[in-house]
Design a protein around this motif. Structure first.
Motif, short mmCIF file in Angstrom:
data_model
loop_
_atom_site.label_atom_id
_atom_site.label_comp_id
_atom_site.label_asym_id
_atom_site.label_seq_id
_atom_site.Cartn_x
_atom_site.Cartn_y
_atom_site.Cartn_z
N GLY A 145 -0.08 -10.72 0.80
CA GLY A 145 -1.22 -10.92 -0.09
C GLY A 145 -0.85 -11.04 -1.55
O GLY A 145 -1.57 -10.53 -2.43
N PRO A 175 -4.34 -13.47 5.01
CA PRO A 175 -4.14 -12.36 4.07
C PRO A 175 -5.15 -11.26 4.34
O PRO A 175 -6.23 -11.49 4.88
N SER A 179 -6.36 -7.73 -0.34
CA SER A 179 -5.17 -8.13 -1.08
C SER A 179 -5.52 -8.98 -2.31
O SER A 179 -6.62 -9.54 -2.41
#
Length: 241
Positions: A145, A175, A179
């Motif tokens: 991320g 992701p 993140s």
């Protein structure tokens, strides 16, 4: 009973339901995941569009002898046709051309490269020349991320060379919703331009545009979930929410 007392009583009643908190937590997670999948889908369509434009420019230059000046003309014509989109500058069209030249395989673009924002891809194009190394940084960005600044820092610190790892597969991962990459995807100005909202869009316009893209993902959640509509009023404890 005063309104505040009713709210407190409702909250106590909800907390007393066996398994409610776990159910709520699961729903929050599923909704966040569906939102992220929708945003990733919009981003992938945008990156794929840029790749297709770059590929077509390359093909016409090679097959029909178009010179470099055609990009100037194309940029002017596209900006005139789509004034609300910022992605059709001469510089960005040059990046699209370089992008298609760097990744000739459309499958790689759809499965891997299209999962990170255009700005991340541009930084990778600017700084990394080896294809294996490029794909490694893309996969690391998705897995961990990374924001664009973190990605640039990792490239500048030569993380790939220090860890000595190569790309061995192209697993379709997303992701994490919390993140920095996910947050940048949600706020990516290129994506909002792609939704064709215009400079002075209203909140309801943004809501409508996003709903158009997330409806299918909510349906995919399966039995027990349904897309009812936007701004749908629910009555809880005699009060409309």
């Amino acid at each position: 009973m005063p309104r505040d007392d009713k709210s407190a009583a409702s909250a106590r009643g909800a907390s007393a339901i066996v398994g409610y908190e776990d159910f709520l937590s699961e729903l929050k997670s599923r909704i966040s995941s569906a939102q992220l999948r929708a945003v990733v889908a919009v981003n992938k369509e945008l990156v794929l569009l840029y790749w297709q434009i770059g590929r077509d420019i390359l093909n016409r230059q090679q097959q029909q002898g178009w010179g470099a000046k055609v990009i100037n003309r194309l940029a002017a014509d596209l900006q005139k046709a789509f004034p609300e989109m910022k992605g059709f500058s001469r510089t960005n069209l040059m990046y699209m051309r370089a992008f298609a030249e760097t990744y000739p395989d459309e499958q790689i673009v759809q499965q891997v490269v299209g999962q990170i924002p255009w700005g991340h891809n541009v930084r990778i194009l600017d700084t990394i020349k080896d294809q294996t190394e490029r794909l490694w940084y893309i996969q690391q960005t998705i897995q961990y991320g990374w924001s664009r600044n973190v990605l640039v820092h990792q490239i500048e610190s030569k993380l790939y060379h220090r860890q000595g790892k190569a790309t061995t597969n192209f697993n379709r991962t997303l992701p994490q919703p919390q993140s920095e990459l996910a947050q940048q995807l949600l706020k990516d100005p290129y994506s909002f331009d792609f939704l064709n909202l215009g400079k002075d869009f209203l909140e309801r316009d943004l809501e409508r545009a996003l709903i158009n893209h997330i409806r299918d993902f909510l349906i995919e959640l399966g039995v027990g979930f349904a897309f009812v509509g936007s701004q749908y009023h629910l009555e809880v404890g005699g009060q409309k929410k």
